[in-house]
Design an enzyme around this catalytic site. Structure first.
Site, PDB file in Angstrom:
ATOM      1  N   ASP A 262      44.109  39.065  47.974  1.00  0.00           N
ATOM      2  CA  ASP A 262      44.327  39.721  46.838  1.00  0.00           C
ATOM      3  C   ASP A 262      43.409  39.236  46.071  1.00  0.00           C
ATOM      4  O   ASP A 262      42.899  38.273  45.805  1.00  0.00           O
ATOM      5  CB  ASP A 262      45.556  39.106  46.553  1.00  0.00           C
TER       6      ASP A 262
HETATM    7  C1  GLC Z   1      46.570  43.059  42.657  1.00  0.00           C
HETATM    8  C2  GLC Z   1      47.886  43.803  43.857  1.00  0.00           C
HETATM    9  C3  GLC Z   1      47.318  44.071  45.406  1.00  0.00           C
HETATM   10  C4  GLC Z   1      46.201  44.710  45.020  1.00  0.00           C
HETATM   11  C5  GLC Z   1      44.637  44.297  44.149  1.00  0.00           C
HETATM   12  C6  GLC Z   1      43.928  45.196  43.325  1.00  0.00           C
HETATM   13  O1  GLC Z   1      47.391  42.094  42.615  1.00  0.00           O
HETATM   14  O2  GLC Z   1      48.185  42.205  44.032  1.00  0.00           O
HETATM   15  O3  GLC Z   1      48.035  44.255  45.579  1.00  0.00           O
HETATM   16  O4  GLC Z   1      46.113  45.813  46.139  1.00  0.00           O
HETATM   17  O5  GLC Z   1      45.422  42.924  42.833  1.00  0.00           O
HETATM   18  O6  GLC Z   1      44.760  45.723  42.809  1.00  0.00           O
END
Ligand code: GLC
Length: 745
Positions: A262
């Site tokens: 993430d």
């Molecule tokens: C965010 C989210 C994730 C998302 C990623 C990119 O913090 O937790 O679901 O796809 O970052 O935006």
């Protein structure tokens, strides 16, 4: 001409003879051969370059070998607008608006795997057209608490329902040569302290509740990537977690794809090397909350990793495994020669969104058959509430979108009733007048100067003289109201909506309350309001899907994918806790906070079934229709089965009403005696059947011992213990239609 230029010119002449053939030349070879071929051509620096981001949403390719970059995009409900290279802000392109599909709770509420495939196919075509290789979704984290800010992005409280509904979505997306990135693996069941929560739970809850949907995504859906979560398990961040990434995901389940962190979930180079991370994104390299601009070489798996290899401190075995997985992802997506062209903002995608919305909307209550609206008699329809007009596709976090269009509930109702009736609007209350996210603005002016009392009086006045009153409220994806990064602080509806609803109920007996949310809310007025609809965040076709159900063009067939508790104390996570974290550690502001899942496997209806003194406001699997259904007495083709046999249950369902409808027949299994505690019953099969008026169909369910099993931590295996079981045929977790006893020998 200088000597240097002559030499360079001559070397170019020699190029064709000695040049490395671009890796994709033999593109008819099996992927694994191409992976090995590419791997052995790559330098150490090139290998390091492709396992981490080069921009906010892309990772490098190998230009020298013609291996393309990989481009990711949010999110689960539609394709995020382009952002600036190293920013979250949108880049204000003019060709990247999209169709917003309903939130995934709505998809789960359809209990229809065909809708899941339609969803995946449609959103996959949009991602493909936008030249994206990885779609950062769907999310399948289990609904442990109704306060979790991101439940609207997920598929409810039951692992079996989520497991069945995630697979077709993955297939539909990946047929476009676009990878899904099933998230957030795992145990990311709250937004509060999501980067620092260390989840503690027993293995039964892990294997029986929180992992099954991810396991189905890997083993049945064959997802090409998985996104590891922010939180910790056994004090290791999920983005580099030996237990969940190496032992279970890649070990037990045989996952051959890439683990994507993430954004900002990677914290330690050595752990990232050895504990299963393959693609590092969004790392905040200077230790601040956001990264130093373009600091991609400082990523934990960039120069630090390169230095460790060059100094001989670590080998390259782990690096080659990561590179193989990233190359395999590339050959399935960016270098996939057979992928279709995709399409964007097509009428088909709009229609898909509308159909999924119509099938997911849940009719919770319909006393005196107030619904559907009778357009032959209705002349004035009062539409009350900020959510009747507020854009919901902007906001809520990373699933926020820049849409081609969004039909509001009010517009949808007006479009549908046309000149047959007048839809008069009153705001009723003020919720969140803002409407912007990462540079995308709703363009609505929801500013308001009138007081709550004035707004309330106006709403009541408008309601008094109407034939129908449709109150459209709920949550709105603003902070703490179903939003990433912030859980709700309570179960209640915000903005004093309860008072508006109660006053409207006194003003007009034909009141319909539509709750727009991705979570359960408290409904103290449930006995004052004849009709209640769970409306979900429905995306671009919100108004057309809602209007279609409200006037009866579509007969509602949605069923709740999670329980509506009467109060928070009726939820295991809140009764036994711990939520949102160990109080002492919170008070002492510890770096990581333990969140202990004391309720174990007793989540959702599994908890509610055990309660003697309380019952749900609305049960898991509940949903009414404009017609009625009658169930026959269920039967089985045998009374006793051995461990290697199957058993089939049959039940007839008849449409005893005057219009066509769909019913979701649910099969729960109850283990009457077990060596370890088990829920009263657990969902193990379901079928959605369409029935014409008067039509009767037989529905059959064939199950085997895996539907009877539970996970035994002592044996580290799923076990089905001989003894008495019951098959429970039901229309919801509390609407039992019949029980068939049988024995497992
Ligand atoms: C965010 C989210 C994730 C998302 C990623 C990119 O913090 O937790 O679901 O796809 O970052 O935006």
């Amino acid at each position: 001409m200088k000597i240097k230029q002559i030499v360079f010119g001559l070397s170019l002449l020699a190029l064709p003879v000695f040049a490395q053939q671009p890796v994709y030349l033999n593109d008819s070879a099996p992927i694994e051969d191409r992976v090995e071929d590419a791997l052995k051509r790559m330098t150490l620096e090139e290998k390091i370059a492709i396992i981490h981001a080069q921009s906010k949403f892309s990772s490098a390719g190998v230009p020298r070998l013609g291996i393309p970059e990989l481009w990711m995009t949010d999110g689960p409900h539609g394709i995020r607008p382009e952002v600036l290279w190293d920013e979250w802000e949108q880049a204000a392109w003019t060709n990247d608006s999209c169709i917003a599909f309903p939130a995934l709770t709505c998809l789960a509420a359809t209990w229809n795997e065909d809708m899941s495939y339609l969803y995946g196919k449609s959103i996959g075509e949009e991602a493909r057209y936008r030249e994206k290789d990885v779609l950062l979704g769907p999310g399948v984290n289990i609904y442990r608490t109704p306060l979790n800010g991101r439940n609207f992005e997920y598929m409810g409280e039951d692992p079996y329902l989520a497991s069945k509904m995630v697979v077709p979505y993955i297939k539909g997306v990946q047929e476009n040569g676009v990878a899904t990135c099933v998230k957030h693996y795992a145990l990311n069941n709250q937004e509060f302290n999501r980067h620092t929560s260390n989840v503690i739970l027993d293995d039964r809850a892990l294997y029986e509740i929180y992992l099954p949907a991810f396991k189905a995504a890997v083993q049945e859906g064959k997802t090409w990537t998985i996104m590891s979560a922010y939180n910790l398990y056994k004090n290791q961040h999920l983005c580099h977690n030996q237990y969940l990434l190496n032992d279970i995901l890649k070990g037990e389940w045989g996952f051959d794809g890439a683990v994507v962190s993430d954004w900002g979930g990677t914290h330690d180079t050595m752990q990232a090397i050895y504990n299963g991370l393959d693609l590092e994104f969004g790392t905040w390299t200077d230790g601040l909350t956001m990264g130093a601009t373009n600091a991609y070489d400082n990523y934990l798996m960039a120069n630090p990793y390169l230095e460790l290899i060059k100094s001989g401190k670590v080998g390259t075995k782990e690096l080659d495994d990561k590179v193989r997985r990233v190359l395999r992802l590339g050959f399935r997506t960016s270098m996939n020669k057979n992928k279709p062209l995709g399409s964007l903002n097509s009428p088909e995608h709009g229609l898909a969104g509308k159909r999924i919305g119509e099938e997911g909307i849940v009719l919770l209550q319909n006393k005196n058959n107030v619904l559907p609206i009778n357009l032959n008699t209705a002349k004035r329809i009062a539409v009350i509430g900020e959510n009747a007009v507020k854009m919901m596709t902007v906001g809520g976090g990373s699933s926020s979108l820049k849409v081609k269009y969004e039909i509001s509930p009010l517009d949808g109702i007006r479009n549908r009733v046309g000149s047959q009736a007048e839809a008069v609007y009153a705001r009723g209350y003020v919720g969140d007048p803002t409407g912007s996210y990462n540079g995308v603005v709703s363009g609505q002016d929801l500013s308001e100067t009138r007081s709550f009392d004035v707004l309330l009086a106006e709403a009541v006045e408008v309601a008094k003289s109407a034939d129908y009153v449709i109150f459209i409220g709920g949550l709105n994806k603003s902070n703490h109201q179903d939003c990433e990064g912030a859980d709700r602080n309570h179960l209640e509806l915000p903005y004093n909506q309860n008072k508006v609803i109660s006053q409207l109920a006194k003003a007009n007996k034909n009141l319909v309350v539509v709750n727009i949310s991705g979570n359960a809310v408290a409904m103290p007025w449930v006995n004052e309001v004849p009709a209640i609809v769970q409306g979900w965040f429905l995306g671009s076709e919100t108004g057309s899907a809602l209007a279609s159900v409200l006037v009866g063009d579509a007969n509602p067939s949605g069923k709740l994918p999670f329980t509506f508790p009467m109060k928070l104390d009726d939820v295991g996570a809140h009764k036994l806790g711990v939520y949102p974290g160990d109080p002492t550690q919170l008070a002492n502001k510890r770096d990581t906070i333990d969140v202990i899942y004391n309720e174990g496997i007793f989540v959702g209806y599994r908890w509610a079934d055990m309660q003697k003194k309380s019952k749900p406001l609305f049960a898991f699997g509940h949903g009414l229709s404009y017609t009625t259904f009658e169930y026959g007495k269920p039967s089985a083709n045998k009374k006793v089965i051995s461990a290697d046999e199957t058993i089939t249950f049959n039940v007839t369902v008849k449409n005893t009403g005057s219009i066509e409808g769909q019913e979701v027949v649910q099969l729960y299994i109850s283990d009457k005696k077990s060596s370890l505690p088990r829920p009263v019953k657990e969902l193990k099969a379901f079928k959605k059947v369409k029935l014409a008026p008067g039509e009767e169909k037989q529905v059959s369910f064939t199950i085997a011992k895996d539907a009877l099993s539970f996970y035994d931590p002592a044996q580290k295996a799923w076990v089905a213990e001989p003894g008495k079981f019951e098959a429970v045929v039901a229309a919801s977790a509390t609407d039992i239609k019949g029980v068939v006893p049988f024995d497992l020998k």
